[in-house]
Design a protein around this motif. Structure first.
Motif, mmCIF file in Angstrom:
data_model
loop_
_atom_site.group_PDB
_atom_site.id
_atom_site.type_symbol
_atom_site.label_atom_id
_atom_site.label_comp_id
_atom_site.label_asym_id
_atom_site.label_seq_id
_atom_site.Cartn_x
_atom_site.Cartn_y
_atom_site.Cartn_z
ATOM 1 N N TYR A 127 -18.785 -10.880 12.958
ATOM 2 C CA TYR A 127 -18.459 -11.028 11.545
ATOM 3 C C TYR A 127 -17.976 -12.417 11.132
ATOM 4 O O TYR A 127 -18.300 -12.882 10.048
ATOM 5 N N GLN A 184 -16.598 -6.565 -3.054
ATOM 6 C CA GLN A 184 -17.032 -6.724 -1.668
ATOM 7 C C GLN A 184 -16.723 -8.118 -1.132
ATOM 8 O O GLN A 184 -16.235 -8.262 0.002
ATOM 9 N N ARG A 227 -19.756 -9.049 3.428
ATOM 10 C CA ARG A 227 -18.615 -8.628 4.262
ATOM 11 C C ARG A 227 -18.294 -9.704 5.289
ATOM 12 O O ARG A 227 -17.125 -10.047 5.510
ATOM 13 N N ARG A 228 -19.320 -10.264 5.898
ATOM 14 C CA ARG A 228 -19.107 -11.330 6.874
ATOM 15 C C ARG A 228 -18.567 -12.590 6.208
ATOM 16 O O ARG A 228 -17.744 -13.306 6.775
ATOM 17 N N HIS A 273 -25.990 -7.021 1.633
ATOM 18 C CA HIS A 273 -24.595 -6.721 1.301
ATOM 19 C C HIS A 273 -23.688 -6.961 2.502
ATOM 20 O O HIS A 273 -22.526 -7.316 2.343
ATOM 21 N N HIS A 274 -24.208 -6.760 3.709
ATOM 22 C CA HIS A 274 -23.367 -6.953 4.884
ATOM 23 C C HIS A 274 -23.010 -8.424 5.070
ATOM 24 O O HIS A 274 -21.966 -8.748 5.650
ATOM 25 N N ARG A 278 -17.468 -2.543 3.246
ATOM 26 C CA ARG A 278 -18.850 -2.093 3.278
ATOM 27 C C ARG A 278 -19.215 -1.609 1.883
ATOM 28 O O ARG A 278 -18.339 -1.177 1.117
#
Length: 402
Positions: free
Chosen positions: A378, A215, A345-346, A341-342, A221
């Protein structure tokens, strides 16, 4: 001799609602399809729900359950819209809107479509935003817009007031992203947790670490990470194909959906070496032939099946109490509860954008069709594209007056 009450079949007369203990009882009269005057009664947890039940019983007596009339309530329209949406949207999206309608009906369900003018809609949406969230406001807007569209189709109202209703624009906060030191601190915390559970978890002890590396290295995602199959990872070229995601089906079983959030997000990413190393390690620990088949998950549960995203989210939340990680986050004012977790991603998008000096690489990696999504939600501190003005050296000279 007095005439009959001037009620049409399915039309409710005066509605009286009283509280009986902790519940509410509603009473009214209507006419059935044969013209007979009928008395109705309904008991519910709220006055609004009692009124909705009276409306439904009147519709049933007049055989107008599925018809939309001037007497239809907003609650009835919302349920009709939800029924019609079934099959047209993904079931997980339908589940979100079913939940939205569950809490929206007690707020506005007893009203008529003609009651929902632009001013009242604005007030309702403002209350939802302040008491729930901006996301809940957006979901309510979609549901109400769809319900009112049904009323427009049958001529109950002349236009849909939500079409021209301006959205509330709030100043966006800077997206949270980790710096390099914080990524290292998180890596260390994951390693410590892995050592603690290795005795009981066996070969699956590394699942959180492997998922983290994929990730943070590809900006996927979590459902996309766990939806990778063996065939999606080409170790020879170093490329990873992202073309599916894990979702809960109607029975809440984890299944792989052979498309992403939108169909145009499928992409192939040239992976960093640490991502390929993590995926190779995950493949090496398998001891079954089926676990190595092309369609098998790239990251597997102990039973060799798909890993439920909720299980890794739960494990990830446990890391928030790690003292060393808390200290590393505090250096930039990040609250441990904000670590999700997001954020990974960012973080991938931010680090890539800062290195490249523009957002295009991050946009391609994340699969966004609109670069504004990458910029606004993001890319964190790298939201500004770095321009190149060196060509002006040739045009304007070296700055000397002579």
């Amino acid at each position: 001799m007095a005439g009959r009450d001037a009620l049409e079949p399915g039309e409710l007369g005066s509605v009286a609602i009283e509280q009986v203990g902790p519940r509410f009882r509603g009473r009214a009269r209507t006419r059935d399809a044969g013209g007979t005057l009928r008395r109705l009664s309904a008991t519910a947890d709220t006055a609004e729900e009692a009124a909705i039940q009276l409306r439904r019983r009147a519709d049933a007596l007049a055989f107008t359950v599925n018809r939309i009339t001037a007497n239809s309530t907003v609650g009835h329209l919302l349920e009709r819209w939800l029924d019609e949406a079934r099959g047209r949207v993904k079931h997980q999206t339908h589940r979100v809107y079913a939940d939205t309608i569950r809490w929206l009906v007690p707020m506005v369900g007893a009203l008529r479509p003609t009651d929902l003018d632009a001013q009242r809609l604005r007030e309702v949406l403002n209350v939802i935003r302040t008491t729930r969230s901006s996301s809940a406001e957006n979901h309510a807007r979609v549901a109400l817009k769809g319900a009112l569209a049904l009323a427009v189709e049958v001529g109950v109202v002349g236009f849909n007031p939500l079409i021209g209703l301006r959205r509330n624009k709030e100043r966006r906060a800077m997206p949270i992203a980790l710096n390099v030191d914080q990524v290292a601190a998180l890596r260390a915390a994951i390693h410590r947790r892995e050592e603690q559970i290795r005795h009981n978890a066996g070969p699956t002890a590394g699942n959180l670490r492997w998922a983290f590396e994929v990730q943070i290295g590809l900006g996927l995602r979590l459902g996309e990470v766990l939806g990778l199959r063996n065939m999606d990872v080409d170790f020879g070229s170093g490329r990873v194909s992202v073309n599916g995601t894990l979702v809960d089906d109607v029975g809440w079983q984890v299944v792989r959906q052979a498309e992403l959030k939108s169909r145009d997000q499928a992409r192939i990413i040239q992976a960093p070496r640490f991502v390929l190393a993590a995926l190779a390690e995950a493949r090496a620990v398998r001891d079954s032939v089926t676990g190595r088949l092309p369609n098998a998950p790239a990251l597997q549960s102990r039973a060799g099946t798909w890993i439920a995203p909720r299980n890794l989210r739960r494990a990830f939340r446990e890391l928030r109490d790690d003292p060393e990680l808390v200290d590393a986050l505090e250096a930039t004012g990040i609250e441990p509860r904000a670590l999700t977790h997001h954020v990974l991603r960012r973080t991938a998008a931010t680090l890539l954008a800062k290195h490249d000096g523009n957002l295009r690489g991050a946009q391609d990696m994340l699969g966004h069709s609109d670069i504004r999504t990458t910029r606004d939600s993001y890319a964190g501190e790298a939201y500004r594209v770095v321009g190149d003005a060196t060509v002006l050296d040739e045009i304007l000279g070296d700055g000397n007056a002579a």
